[in-house]
Motif scaffolding. Structure first.
Motif, PDB file in Angstrom:
ATOM      1  N   ALA A   1       0.853  -1.189   0.000  1.00 30.47           N
ATOM      2  CA  ALA A   1       0.000   0.000   0.000  1.00 30.47           C
ATOM      3  C   ALA A   1       0.886   1.235   0.000  1.00 30.47           C
ATOM      4  CB  ALA A   1      -0.902   0.010   1.225  1.00 30.47           C
ATOM      5  N   THR A   2       0.626   2.125  -0.952  1.00 36.35           N
ATOM      6  CA  THR A   2       1.324   3.400  -0.998  1.00 36.35           C
ATOM      7  C   THR A   2       0.333   4.510  -0.697  1.00 36.35           C
ATOM      8  OG1 THR A   2       0.950   3.677  -3.362  1.00 36.35           O
ATOM      9  CG2 THR A   2       2.999   2.591  -2.706  1.00 36.35           C
ATOM     10  N   CYS A   3       0.852   5.634  -0.264  1.00 34.05           N
ATOM     11  CA  CYS A   3       0.012   6.771   0.099  1.00 34.05           C
ATOM     12  C   CYS A   3       0.502   7.991  -0.673  1.00 34.05           C
ATOM     13  CB  CYS A   3       0.133   7.004   1.599  1.00 34.05           C
ATOM     14  SG  CYS A   3      -0.853   8.370   2.213  1.00 34.05           S
ATOM     15  N   ASN A   4      -0.439   8.750  -1.197  1.00 36.16           N
ATOM     16  CA  ASN A   4      -0.131   9.952  -1.963  1.00 36.16           C
ATOM     17  C   ASN A   4      -0.876  11.121  -1.334  1.00 36.16           C
ATOM     18  OD1 ASN A   4       1.114   8.390  -4.307  1.00 36.16           O
ATOM     19  ND2 ASN A   4      -0.914   7.498  -4.108  1.00 36.16           N
ATOM     20  N   PHE A   5      -0.180  12.235  -1.156  1.00 33.83           N
ATOM     21  CA  PHE A   5      -0.808  13.409  -0.559  1.00 33.83           C
ATOM     22  C   PHE A   5      -0.031  14.659  -0.916  1.00 33.83           C
ATOM     23  CE2 PHE A   5       2.157  11.609   2.434  1.00 33.83           C
ATOM     24  CZ  PHE A   5       2.831  12.695   2.973  1.00 33.83           C
ATOM     25  N   ALA A   6      -0.683  15.793  -0.789  1.00 34.67           N
ATOM     26  CA  ALA A   6      -0.036  17.081  -1.019  1.00 34.67           C
ATOM     27  C   ALA A   6       0.286  17.712   0.326  1.00 34.67           C
ATOM     28  CB  ALA A   6      -0.946  17.999  -1.826  1.00 34.67           C
ATOM     29  N   ASP A   7       1.490  18.241   0.434  1.00 31.98           N
ATOM     30  CA  ASP A   7       1.852  18.916   1.684  1.00 31.98           C
ATOM     31  C   ASP A   7       1.324  20.349   1.663  1.00 31.98           C
ATOM     32  OD1 ASP A   7       3.609  20.447   0.157  1.00 31.98           O
ATOM     33  OD2 ASP A   7       5.419  19.485   0.922  1.00 31.98           O
ATOM     34  N   GLY A   8       1.680  21.127   2.658  1.00 34.77           N
ATOM     35  CA  GLY A   8       1.189  22.497   2.782  1.00 34.77           C
ATOM     36  C   GLY A   8       1.575  23.395   1.616  1.00 34.77           C
ATOM     37  N   ASP A   9       2.656  23.035   0.904  1.00 38.25           N
ATOM     38  CA  ASP A   9       3.102  23.802  -0.262  1.00 38.25           C
ATOM     39  C   ASP A   9       2.618  23.164  -1.567  1.00 38.25           C
ATOM     40  OD1 ASP A   9       4.534  25.641   1.334  1.00 38.25           O
ATOM     41  OD2 ASP A   9       6.230  24.256   1.451  1.00 38.25           O
ATOM     42  N   PHE A  10       1.657  22.264  -1.464  1.00 38.01           N
ATOM     43  CA  PHE A  10       1.087  21.545  -2.606  1.00 38.01           C
ATOM     44  C   PHE A  10       2.103  20.684  -3.341  1.00 38.01           C
ATOM     45  CE2 PHE A  10      -1.722  25.166  -1.910  1.00 38.01           C
ATOM     46  CZ  PHE A  10      -2.901  24.480  -1.684  1.00 38.01           C
ATOM     47  N   LYS A  11       3.135  20.261  -2.633  1.00 37.96           N
ATOM     48  CA  LYS A  11       4.108  19.330  -3.197  1.00 37.96           C
ATOM     49  C   LYS A  11       3.554  17.920  -2.995  1.00 37.96           C
ATOM     50  CE  LYS A  11       8.721  17.524  -2.644  1.00 37.96           C
ATOM     51  NZ  LYS A  11       9.328  16.887  -1.497  1.00 37.96           N
ATOM     52  N   ILE A  12       3.464  17.157  -4.083  1.00 37.14           N
ATOM     53  CA  ILE A  12       2.934  15.800  -4.005  1.00 37.14           C
ATOM     54  C   ILE A  12       3.990  14.876  -3.410  1.00 37.14           C
ATOM     55  CG2 ILE A  12       2.030  13.849  -5.333  1.00 37.14           C
ATOM     56  CD1 ILE A  12       0.164  16.251  -5.246  1.00 37.14           C
ATOM     57  N   THR A  13       3.579  14.103  -2.438  1.00 36.67           N
ATOM     58  CA  THR A  13       4.456  13.158  -1.776  1.00 36.67           C
ATOM     59  C   THR A  13       3.880  11.761  -1.930  1.00 36.67           C
ATOM     60  OG1 THR A  13       5.092  14.838  -0.169  1.00 36.67           O
ATOM     61  CG2 THR A  13       5.546  12.552   0.425  1.00 36.67           C
ATOM     62  N   ASN A  14       4.739  10.788  -2.259  1.00 37.48           N
ATOM     63  CA  ASN A  14       4.350   9.394  -2.386  1.00 37.48           C
ATOM     64  C   ASN A  14       5.228   8.577  -1.444  1.00 37.48           C
ATOM     65  OD1 ASN A  14       4.417  10.960  -4.931  1.00 37.48           O
ATOM     66  ND2 ASN A  14       3.099   9.337  -5.633  1.00 37.48           N
ATOM     67  N   VAL A  15       4.602   7.763  -0.615  1.00 35.94           N
ATOM     68  CA  VAL A  15       5.351   6.928   0.318  1.00 35.94           C
ATOM     69  C   VAL A  15       4.761   5.520   0.339  1.00 35.94           C
ATOM     70  CG1 VAL A  15       6.051   8.852   1.798  1.00 35.94           C
ATOM     71  CG2 VAL A  15       3.927   7.642   2.282  1.00 35.94           C
ATOM     72  N   VAL A  16       5.608   4.553   0.627  1.00 33.37           N
ATOM     73  CA  VAL A  16       5.132   3.184   0.835  1.00 33.37           C
ATOM     74  C   VAL A  16       4.770   3.066   2.308  1.00 33.37           C
ATOM     75  CG1 VAL A  16       5.741   0.739   0.809  1.00 33.37           C
ATOM     76  CG2 VAL A  16       6.557   2.238  -1.009  1.00 33.37           C
ATOM     77  N   LEU A  17       3.544   2.693   2.567  1.00 25.94           N
ATOM     78  CA  LEU A  17       3.094   2.515   3.947  1.00 25.94           C
ATOM     79  C   LEU A  17       3.411   1.131   4.468  1.00 25.94           C
ATOM     80  CD1 LEU A  17      -0.445   4.156   3.791  1.00 25.94           C
ATOM     81  CD2 LEU A  17       1.673   5.166   4.678  1.00 25.94           C
ATOM     82  N   SER A  18       3.240   0.143   3.595  1.00 27.43           N
ATOM     83  CA  SER A  18       3.348  -1.215   4.095  1.00 27.43           C
ATOM     84  C   SER A  18       3.457  -2.214   2.962  1.00 27.43           C
ATOM     85  CB  SER A  18       2.102  -1.535   4.933  1.00 27.43           C
ATOM     86  OG  SER A  18       2.119  -2.854   5.376  1.00 27.43           O
ATOM     87  N   THR A  19       4.186  -3.264   3.199  1.00 24.80           N
ATOM     88  CA  THR A  19       4.150  -4.462   2.363  1.00 24.80           C
ATOM     89  C   THR A  19       3.914  -5.618   3.314  1.00 24.80           C
ATOM     90  OG1 THR A  19       5.623  -3.552   0.680  1.00 24.80           O
ATOM     91  CG2 THR A  19       5.434  -5.950   0.772  1.00 24.80           C
ATOM     92  N   ASN A  20       2.776  -6.286   3.143  1.00 26.31           N
ATOM     93  CA  ASN A  20       2.379  -7.384   4.031  1.00 26.31           C
ATOM     94  C   ASN A  20       2.155  -8.650   3.237  1.00 26.31           C
ATOM     95  OD1 ASN A  20       1.989  -5.978   6.624  1.00 26.31           O
ATOM     96  ND2 ASN A  20       0.415  -4.876   5.520  1.00 26.31           N
TER      97      ASN A  20
END
Length: 138
Positions: free
Chosen positions: A80-99
């Motif tokens: 599962a990956t997560c995508n979101f915009a920070d306060g400066d509208f910079k898109i961030t993608n991170v891996v939350l988990s591999t199960n």
């Protein structure tokens, strides 16, 4: 190096690597592979997790992407990956988990895994969409 460059724990036992480190600083004592695995890597993981939790806390909404895949040995995993915009509208993608996915790949089982991941990262009220590739399983 182990955490950032995906090097094996036994790198610290390699004679050439040990000689290289000694040439840089003869007084430095390399940790053992057991210390790397059982102490240092978990510490780095917790530090990174804390930083990521702070980033996710600031996000108003997130989207989650899920992918089910199998290893060459036939073991199933859900990442599962997560995508979101920070306060400066910079898109961030991170891996939350591999199960591991030991249960069948039904919608209910996948939803249960994704729900647990969302809860583990305190994202239950922030997820605005979840995306999968809709590929057929074996």
């Amino acid at each position: 190096m182990v955490a950032c460059d995906f090097q094996p724990f036994n790198l610290v036992e390699d004679k050439v690597f040990r000689a290289f480190v000694k040439s840089l600083d003869p007084k430095y004592e390399l940790p053992s592979k057991t210390t790397l695995r059982n102490k240092l890597l978990p510490q780095i993981y917790e530090e990174c997790k804390t930083k990521l939790l702070i980033m996710l806390e600031k996000a108003s909404y997130v989207s989650v992407t899920c992918d089910l895949w199998s290893s060459r040995e036939g073991n199933s995993f859900l990442t599962a990956t997560c995508n979101f915009a920070d306060g400066d509208f910079k898109i961030t993608n991170v891996v939350l988990s591999t199960n591991t996915m030991t249960s069948s790949h039904t919608a209910e089982n996948i939803a249960a895994k994704v729900s647990k991941i969302s809860k583990d990262w305190t994202l239950e009220k922030k997820v605005c969409c979840i995306v999968t590739d809709n590929a057929a399983s074996r």
